[in-house]
Design an enzyme around this catalytic site. Structure first.
Site, mmCIF file in Angstrom:
data_model
loop_
_atom_site.group_PDB
_atom_site.id
_atom_site.type_symbol
_atom_site.label_atom_id
_atom_site.label_comp_id
_atom_site.label_asym_id
_atom_site.label_seq_id
_atom_site.Cartn_x
_atom_site.Cartn_y
_atom_site.Cartn_z
ATOM 1 N N TYR A 125 0.842 -1.025 -0.009
ATOM 2 C CA TYR A 125 -0.327 -0.061 -0.155
ATOM 3 C C TYR A 125 0.995 1.248 0.154
ATOM 4 O O TYR A 125 1.690 1.480 1.031
ATOM 5 C CB TYR A 125 -0.677 -0.134 1.221
ATOM 6 C CG TYR A 125 -1.667 1.022 1.484
ATOM 7 C CD1 TYR A 125 -2.925 1.117 1.071
ATOM 8 C CD2 TYR A 125 -1.369 1.982 2.468
ATOM 9 C CE1 TYR A 125 -3.975 2.127 1.312
ATOM 10 C CE2 TYR A 125 -2.377 3.127 2.674
ATOM 11 C CZ TYR A 125 -3.489 2.981 1.947
ATOM 12 O OH TYR A 125 -4.476 3.982 2.703
ATOM 13 N N SER A 134 1.848 11.959 8.100
ATOM 14 C CA SER A 134 0.641 12.288 8.407
ATOM 15 C C SER A 134 -0.336 13.100 7.708
ATOM 16 O O SER A 134 -1.585 13.083 7.700
ATOM 17 C CB SER A 134 0.601 13.003 9.875
ATOM 18 O OG SER A 134 1.454 12.256 10.854
ATOM 19 N N TRP A 163 8.646 4.193 3.222
ATOM 20 C CA TRP A 163 8.408 3.315 4.543
ATOM 21 C C TRP A 163 6.897 2.366 3.957
ATOM 22 O O TRP A 163 6.073 2.474 4.663
ATOM 23 C CB TRP A 163 7.461 3.932 5.654
ATOM 24 C CG TRP A 163 8.504 5.270 6.215
ATOM 25 C CD1 TRP A 163 7.792 6.388 6.320
ATOM 26 C CD2 TRP A 163 9.494 5.370 6.469
ATOM 27 N NE1 TRP A 163 8.827 7.115 6.932
ATOM 28 C CE2 TRP A 163 9.928 6.692 7.055
ATOM 29 C CE3 TRP A 163 10.892 4.293 6.558
ATOM 30 C CZ2 TRP A 163 11.174 6.996 7.713
ATOM 31 C CZ3 TRP A 163 11.985 4.897 7.216
ATOM 32 C CH2 TRP A 163 12.115 6.259 7.503
ATOM 33 N N ILE A 164 7.415 1.884 2.978
ATOM 34 C CA ILE A 164 6.356 0.890 2.243
ATOM 35 C C ILE A 164 6.378 -0.613 2.824
ATOM 36 O O ILE A 164 7.365 -1.264 2.358
ATOM 37 C CB ILE A 164 6.047 1.136 0.957
ATOM 38 C CG1 ILE A 164 6.011 2.445 0.522
ATOM 39 C CG2 ILE A 164 4.827 0.161 0.213
ATOM 40 C CD1 ILE A 164 4.928 3.220 0.969
ATOM 41 N N GLU A 368 -0.210 3.707 10.143
ATOM 42 C CA GLU A 368 -1.733 3.839 10.179
ATOM 43 C C GLU A 368 -2.300 4.979 11.037
ATOM 44 O O GLU A 368 -3.458 4.866 11.535
ATOM 45 C CB GLU A 368 -2.312 2.512 10.398
ATOM 46 C CG GLU A 368 -3.766 2.097 9.839
ATOM 47 C CD GLU A 368 -4.196 2.398 8.530
ATOM 48 O OE1 GLU A 368 -2.747 2.390 7.601
ATOM 49 O OE2 GLU A 368 -5.133 2.416 8.067
HETATM 50 C C1 LIG Z 1 7.664 0.358 9.735
HETATM 51 C C2 LIG Z 1 6.669 1.208 8.788
HETATM 52 C C3 LIG Z 1 5.855 0.444 8.019
HETATM 53 C C4 LIG Z 1 5.103 1.297 7.204
HETATM 54 N N1 LIG Z 1 4.202 1.075 6.381
HETATM 55 C C5 LIG Z 1 3.475 1.815 5.480
HETATM 56 C C6 LIG Z 1 2.819 1.161 4.349
HETATM 57 O O1 LIG Z 1 2.759 0.105 3.976
HETATM 58 N N2 LIG Z 1 2.200 2.325 3.718
HETATM 59 C C7 LIG Z 1 2.263 3.573 3.791
HETATM 60 O O2 LIG Z 1 1.681 4.337 2.992
HETATM 61 N N3 LIG Z 1 2.880 4.044 4.859
HETATM 62 C C8 LIG Z 1 3.746 3.135 5.805
HETATM 63 N N4 LIG Z 1 4.180 3.525 6.726
HETATM 64 C C9 LIG Z 1 4.151 5.205 6.945
HETATM 65 C C10 LIG Z 1 3.447 5.736 8.195
HETATM 66 O O3 LIG Z 1 2.192 5.336 8.006
HETATM 67 C C11 LIG Z 1 3.999 6.942 8.580
HETATM 68 O O4 LIG Z 1 5.439 6.680 9.084
HETATM 69 C C12 LIG Z 1 3.110 7.837 9.670
HETATM 70 O O5 LIG Z 1 1.699 8.132 9.301
HETATM 71 C C13 LIG Z 1 3.711 9.050 10.073
HETATM 72 O O6 LIG Z 1 4.049 9.760 9.026
HETATM 73 P P1 LIG Z 1 5.712 10.221 9.053
HETATM 74 O O7 LIG Z 1 6.710 9.067 9.420
HETATM 75 O O8 LIG Z 1 5.868 11.062 7.781
HETATM 76 O O9 LIG Z 1 5.736 11.274 10.513
HETATM 77 P P2 LIG Z 1 5.191 12.693 10.730
HETATM 78 O O10 LIG Z 1 3.855 12.840 9.818
HETATM 79 O O11 LIG Z 1 6.229 13.650 9.809
HETATM 80 O O12 LIG Z 1 4.819 12.977 12.240
HETATM 81 C C14 LIG Z 1 6.284 13.074 12.833
HETATM 82 C C15 LIG Z 1 5.479 13.248 14.509
HETATM 83 O O13 LIG Z 1 4.977 14.384 14.233
HETATM 84 C C16 LIG Z 1 3.496 14.234 14.776
HETATM 85 N N5 LIG Z 1 2.687 15.111 13.894
HETATM 86 C C17 LIG Z 1 2.287 14.981 12.650
HETATM 87 N N6 LIG Z 1 1.622 15.953 12.077
HETATM 88 C C18 LIG Z 1 1.342 16.628 13.244
HETATM 89 C C19 LIG Z 1 0.320 17.791 13.497
HETATM 90 N N7 LIG Z 1 -0.448 18.258 12.445
HETATM 91 N N8 LIG Z 1 0.265 18.232 14.831
HETATM 92 C C20 LIG Z 1 1.117 17.990 15.667
HETATM 93 N N9 LIG Z 1 1.887 16.707 15.548
HETATM 94 C C21 LIG Z 1 1.997 16.123 14.342
HETATM 95 C C22 LIG Z 1 3.432 12.835 14.589
HETATM 96 O O14 LIG Z 1 2.362 12.370 15.398
HETATM 97 C C23 LIG Z 1 4.689 12.166 14.899
HETATM 98 O O15 LIG Z 1 4.927 12.155 16.060
HETATM 99 C C24 LIG Z 1 5.023 2.984 7.537
HETATM 100 C C25 LIG Z 1 5.758 3.490 8.611
HETATM 101 C C26 LIG Z 1 6.857 2.238 9.133
HETATM 102 C C27 LIG Z 1 7.727 3.146 10.047
#
Ligand SMILES: Cc1cc2nc3c(=O)[nH]c(=O)nc-3n(C[C@H](O)[C@H](O)[C@H](O)COP(=O)(O)OP(=O)(O)OC[C@H]3O[C@@H](n4cnc5c(N)ncnc54)[C@H](O)[C@@H]3O)c2cc1C
Length: 550
Positions: A125, A134, A163-164, A368
């Site tokens: 996905y 996020s 991170w897929i 998620e």
């Molecule tokens: C092992 C792993 C597997 C994954 N698998 C998939 C996958 O199969 N497919 C896929 O599409 N994605 C996948 N992901 C991605 C995952 O869904 C994202 O890492 C997650 O949604 C967070 O996004 P980010 O890492 O960019 O962090 P960011 O969005 O940059 O967030 C960093 C921090 O800031 C906080 N934050 C973010 N926005 C705000 C806000 N507006 N206000 C206050 N705080 C905030 C967050 O809570 C977090 O603590 C995976 C990630 C990992 C690590």
């Protein structure tokens, strides 16, 4: 989502997975995978195809089993008990197919879902990007339509995904890209030109799952690979499944958390310190075991209630999915951490597994939707309900819980009602003083809302258990009396947290400052403090149930 499998079929599925794991995924092998940072591709493929886990999420008309949400939750919990990394490999396939299940045309479903059922395809996905996590709306991957004369023949996709899960191994990918009409899902084959998969990420936990970046450079996909009938439906399609997919990750938190506790509980009956087993020492059980068991079971109550509502035909339930995910994954993470402490020095080594479980379960509060995004989702939605109902949303819940108290006084319903009533006061005080301008206040409210709602769900679940009315698919670890004790312990915690944290939020940001005595009186702090009476006796009872002494 239909109502799913019958009880016997669900039991058979769970038993088959348990037997497969016992034969193929022993502890030594799981530790080897963890150390080697290796994805057991063959095993995950066999789980999907040979033992048929793929069939669960494929509707019956396409050759699948059409499992319901309750079924999928029970399977996810079990998978996470085995290994959250392996569970993630399976989950990514569920997730990868979701845009198709919920957004595709009938013809597309026929084509893809039948293949998923027949071939047990491994899927991925692809939503997240290096700069769009996020905030998925910030995605930069583009899909540019290509025409032959006036006919739309294909899309050319360019961009990067981050991170897929299953990224390096999947047969089929669903990729979110910005078409001229907005974010849109496309189904992309693994071997198309210009589609590169990055090397596996070296992760903190779930090292048995593959996580990779994807690069798409002028990847040409036929126009009929666009999921659905037109561009711009991608975020709506992604949102449409959150209620459901977040329950799956909630089940991961629950499964991993219980797996850790179920290692600490027997350990503590055999570990003798200061002349007796640790399991008989309140300072140990009431800190490291009981509160975690209680929080896990409270989140189960919310999860099961939401799953049943989805299976009964209610749609979306995104806020409920967020509450379940938030509570269950935070509870699972805390339980695994406590399990390390409960095993002392042994817990800190790899051999006893709890150290790995702790690293593995950590991901569940991130992927998620992070816990903070869950807090925001919960708070925003329920804030609107508070405004729309002119403050009645939680006082109505409190009244319903007081009603439950009359028939089931053993379930802590009055204390849960105190939590709901206190929450209504905190929300209204925030409204009058315009305190949700502070993001911190808004997010913390999300947590308090989750706690108060969950206390209600747990009292309702305990009442159903007492009446013998729990779903035949529900988990029945606790007897009705045990579950009632769990409900009372959690209701007290929720009420006190809402009262004290709510007061702190209001006092911390109101200008001019609020009068503390008036605030405490409005919140009902006296009644909530009185309701704490019996807390230790109930924690003793929960411990007795956990240790088979009840
Ligand atoms: C092992 C792993 C597997 C994954 N698998 C998939 C996958 O199969 N497919 C896929 O599409 N994605 C996948 N992901 C991605 C995952 O869904 C994202 O890492 C997650 O949604 C967070 O996004 P980010 O890492 O960019 O962090 P960011 O969005 O940059 O967030 C960093 C921090 O800031 C906080 N934050 C973010 N926005 C705000 C806000 N507006 N206000 C206050 N705080 C905030 C967050 O809570 C977090 O603590 C995976 C990630 C990992 C690590």
């Amino acid at each position: 989502m239909d109502a799913g499998l019958d009880r016997d079929t669900l039991d058979l599925v769970l038993e088959t997975i348990r037997d497969f794991a016992a034969a193929e995924l022993g502890e030594t092998y799981l530790l080897e995978l963890d150390t080697a940072d290796e994805f057991p591709e063959k095993i995950v493929r066999r789980m999907l195809a040979e033992i048929g886990v793929s069939l669960l999420f494929v509707p019956e008309q396409y050759g699948g089993m059409g499992a319901g949400t309750m079924d999928v939750y029970r399977v996810c919990e079990l998978l996470a008990r085995i290994d959250v990394g392996v569970a993630t490999g399976v989950f990514a396939t569920f997730l990868g197919s979701d845009p198709i299940v919920f957004g595709a045309t009938d013809e597309q479903k026929e084509r893809w879902m039948t293949r998923i059922a027949e071939e047990g395809l491994l899927m991925a996905y692809g939503a997240t990007e290096p700069e769009a996590g996020s905030d998925l709306g910030a995605l930069k991957t583009t899909a540019v339509p290509q025409y032959d004369g006036d006919d739309l023949v294909s899309y050319r996709i360019n961009g990067n995904k981050q991170w897929i899960s299953n990224g390096g191994y999947a047969d089929l990918y669903t990729i979110l890209a910005n078409a001229p009409g907005g974010p849109t899902w496309f189904v992309v084959d693994r071997d198309v030109d210009g589609f590169e998969k990055g090397k596996p990420e070296d992760k903190h936990g779930i090292r048995a799952s593959n996580t990779a970046a994807l690069s798409l450079q002028d990847v040409e996909v036929p126009a009929d690979r666009l999921v659905g009938t037109g561009e711009g439906q991608g975020l709506v399609q992604a949102q449409a499944v959150f209620g459901y997919t977040r329950l799956m990750v909630a089940a991961f938190g629950l499964g991993a958390g219980w797996e850790a506790l179920d290692r600490a509980i027997p350990y503590s009956t055999e570990r003798i310190q200061a002349g007796g087993p640790l399991s008989e020492k309140q300072g140990y059980t009431h800190k490291l075991i009981v509160p975690h068991a209680v929080r896990l079971e409270s989140s189960r109550a919310y999860l099961e209630e939401t799953a049943e509502r989805l299976d009964a035909g209610e749609e979306l339930l995104n806020t409920e999915g967020a509450i379940a995910k938030y509570l269950a994954t935070e509870a699972g993470n805390a339980a695994a951490d406590a399990a390390i402490q409960a095993l002392g020095g042994y817990g800190y080594t790899k051999e006893y597994m709890v150290e790995k479980i702790k690293r593995d379960v950590r991901i569940t509060t991130i992927y998620e939707g992070t816990s903070e995004i869950m807090e925001m989702t919960i708070a925003r939605d329920r804030w609107q309900e508070h405004l729309k109902t002119r403050g009645a949303y939680y006082s109505d819940l409190a009244a319903a819980l007081d009603g439950l108290e009359a028939s089931h006084p053993e379930t802590g319903a009055t204390t849960a009602a105190l939590a709901a009533r206190a929450l209504a006061v905190v929300l209204e005080t925030c409204r009058l003083n315009r305190l949700t301008r502070n993001q911190d206040v808004l997010f913390r409210l999300g947590e308090l809302i989750a706690l108060a709602e969950c206390a209600g769900a747990l009292s309702r679940r305990a009442a159903k258990a007492a009446e013998g009315a729990l779903s035949d698919k529900a988990d029945k670890r606790f007897t009705p009396a045990g579950l009632a004790a769990v409900a009372r312990v959690f209701a007290r915690e929720a009420a006190m947290r809402v009262a004290l944290d709510g007061s702190r939020l209001v006092a911390g940001s109101a200008e001019p400052p609020v009068n503390p005595a008036e605030l405490f009186a409005a919140i009902g702090l006296d009644a909530i403090t009185s309701a704490q009476n019996g807390a230790i006796a109930d924690a003793d009872l929960v411990a007795d149930h956990l240790y088979g002494r009840a």
